[in-house]
Design a protein around this motif. Sequence first.
Motif, PDB file in Angstrom:
ATOM      1  N   ALA A  54       0.856  -1.185   0.000  1.00 34.04           N
ATOM      2  CA  ALA A  54       0.000   0.000   0.000  1.00 34.04           C
ATOM      3  C   ALA A  54       0.889   1.231   0.000  1.00 34.04           C
ATOM      4  N   GLU A  55       0.290   2.386  -0.278  1.00 31.57           N
ATOM      5  CA  GLU A  55       1.081   3.603  -0.257  1.00 31.57           C
ATOM      6  C   GLU A  55       0.995   4.269   1.110  1.00 31.57           C
ATOM      7  N   PRO A  56       1.908   5.210   1.400  1.00 34.65           N
ATOM      8  CA  PRO A  56       1.888   5.866   2.712  1.00 34.65           C
ATOM      9  C   PRO A  56       0.598   6.626   2.966  1.00 34.65           C
ATOM     10  N   GLY A  57       0.218   6.672   4.238  1.00 34.14           N
ATOM     11  CA  GLY A  57      -0.924   7.499   4.608  1.00 34.14           C
ATOM     12  C   GLY A  57      -0.568   8.968   4.565  1.00 34.14           C
ATOM     13  N   SER A  58       0.693   9.307   4.912  1.00 40.33           N
ATOM     14  CA  SER A  58       1.150  10.693   4.910  1.00 40.33           C
ATOM     15  C   SER A  58       2.666  10.727   4.853  1.00 40.33           C
ATOM     16  N   SER A  61       6.110  14.368   8.159  1.00 38.71           N
ATOM     17  CA  SER A  61       6.769  13.582   9.201  1.00 38.71           C
ATOM     18  C   SER A  61       6.152  13.783  10.575  1.00 38.71           C
ATOM     19  N   ASN A  62       5.613  14.938  10.878  1.00 28.16           N
ATOM     20  CA  ASN A  62       4.974  15.150  12.170  1.00 28.16           C
ATOM     21  C   ASN A  62       3.670  14.379  12.311  1.00 28.16           C
ATOM     22  N   LYS A  63       3.074  14.015  11.166  1.00 21.61           N
ATOM     23  CA  LYS A  63       1.781  13.339  11.194  1.00 21.61           C
ATOM     24  C   LYS A  63       1.849  11.877  10.767  1.00 21.61           C
ATOM     25  N   SER A  64       2.935  11.485  10.142  1.00 21.78           N
ATOM     26  CA  SER A  64       3.042  10.104   9.671  1.00 21.78           C
ATOM     27  C   SER A  64       3.007   9.145  10.851  1.00 21.78           C
ATOM     28  N   SER A  65       2.176   8.122  10.761  1.00 25.41           N
ATOM     29  CA  SER A  65       2.062   7.186  11.878  1.00 25.41           C
ATOM     30  C   SER A  65       1.926   5.755  11.395  1.00 25.41           C
ATOM     31  N   ASP A  66       2.318   5.494  10.157  1.00 23.91           N
ATOM     32  CA  ASP A  66       2.340   4.120   9.675  1.00 23.91           C
ATOM     33  C   ASP A  66       3.717   3.798   9.118  1.00 23.91           C
ATOM     34  N   ASP A  67       4.045   2.531   9.087  1.00 20.22           N
ATOM     35  CA  ASP A  67       5.374   2.114   8.640  1.00 20.22           C
ATOM     36  C   ASP A  67       5.610   2.415   7.168  1.00 20.22           C
TER      37      ASP A  67
END
Length: 551
Positions: A54-58, A61-67
């Motif tokens: 899958a692609e990144p959710g965000s 960097s301050n909001k990214s919370s998935d691998d």
Amino acid sequence: MKKGRGLLISFILITALLGGCTTANSSNNAAQPGGEPGNQVETGSKNLTYSKNAEPGSLDSNKSSDDLGNEILFHISEGLVRSYNNETVPGIAEKWKISEDGKTYTFKLRESVWSDGVPLTAKDFEYSFKRFLDPATGASFVETMYPVVNAKAYNTGELADASQVGIKALDDLTLEIKLEYPVPYFLVTLGSNAYFYPVRQDVVEKHGAAYASDETKLVTNGPFTLAKWSHEAEIRLVKNESYWNKDAIKLDSITQLIVPDSNTAANMYDMGELDYLGDIPAALISTYPEAKGELAGGIQMLQFNMDGATPETKAVMSNANFRKALSYALNRKNIAAAVAPPGTQPANRFILPSFTDFVKNHPYEAVPVEGDEAKAKAYLQKALEELNTTVDKLPAIKYVGMEGKNKVYAEALQDAWLKVLGLNNIEIQILPIPQAIEATMNREYDIYIQSLSASRDVSEVMEYWLGDGSVNWTGWNDPKYEELFNQASNLLLPDERDAAFFELEQYLSENGPLEPFMYPGVSYLVKDYVTGVVKSPLGAPNQLIYADISK
């Protein structure tokens, strides 16, 4: 309670990471980061291609919370320090000093620039860290920064003045961070989480809600830059010629293809379309005797909703003997061998086996990995007596699981509970990953497998289950547990600290809403012409910054 909404909480995603291959020279007319018109980007001959499901959710960097997002950010960004190959190494901070009491960190930054050539300064880090804490940002897992002076008060709205937070740029190349209490693993925290990569204020404010939504709307400072993001299809990274350590970077580019089906990714690897397969489907592992396997660096736990999904199940799920009955009925060793991803080990405690000194000095078996049917039945009988009921009168219990490997676990557990305990009232509800997490956050479950990264420090698993823990969706809020955690956290001597956290681990095992289940593993394949690929439980699971191609 802080509710981390990211998929990081679903460590199962780590075992869905897939890997890479080499393609010929190509070019790309991507815009340069920051939204300015771009020049033609030559990707060069050393392009490593791999895949993700899958692609990144965000990519904020301050909001990214998935691998998925954290892995891309690992390659295009750099923090004060970097977690690489399970070690913390210098990043933008050339050196640092820690005060004798362990509460003040002073970082001396090296001279470096953003990908658009603008100098990077300590003020960029101050802005980034305070933006992460700002309640208006809505970031997940902000408690990782709570040891900083006034960080929690600012994040919860108790304190409105951000200047009172213990993060300050003393000059352009010096950053000071003050902690409320010593945190021995603070550098590991800074190096292994994407939240602590810098973002630049003018670019964030220019693009607003659209910041980092594509390659034209962000600037970064890492070994690679984001040259192309074709949503749901492909992400292309190219070497950053402005990176301070560019001579150590051998690849010209990295291509990440979005391939939802793991069997398709394996076929692509077989056909030479991928050079690196980050995760081998369990059904195919026997066809790859050359595969590498290892622990992924986290823990899976049976998580129980102490409030129950319904008023009828509340009394059952809050009963400690019932929870122990479910736990002791499981033969984790057999389940790991039969249905778990290769490299997985059955878990008999919350502390990971990677903390070798702690495990050696404080041996503990919270639950036997092969289970104990006699004890399971005894626990169930005690629970039924306390609940004044019988097995056939127990209410329907809702097990919420995710699509994918979690479904196989759910079926194995349901089967064990029926055969060992005679429980036919446990109903499985398998949901897509986002919906499963949402249901768990809203406590619309009785049982759930929680999967968490836990490689920074022995305290990490325990920290999640404080009353305001980011994934504590169990209804469990124990003042004594919080007191023990705070006491242990304030100890500086390693032996005393370990002893205190061992006491806390035992308390959590005996009283908490969890039972250890598995230490997840991952198996992967790398073509023989690819070198320097690193799998790590810290930072990004797939670390390709120093990889190389020779063919």
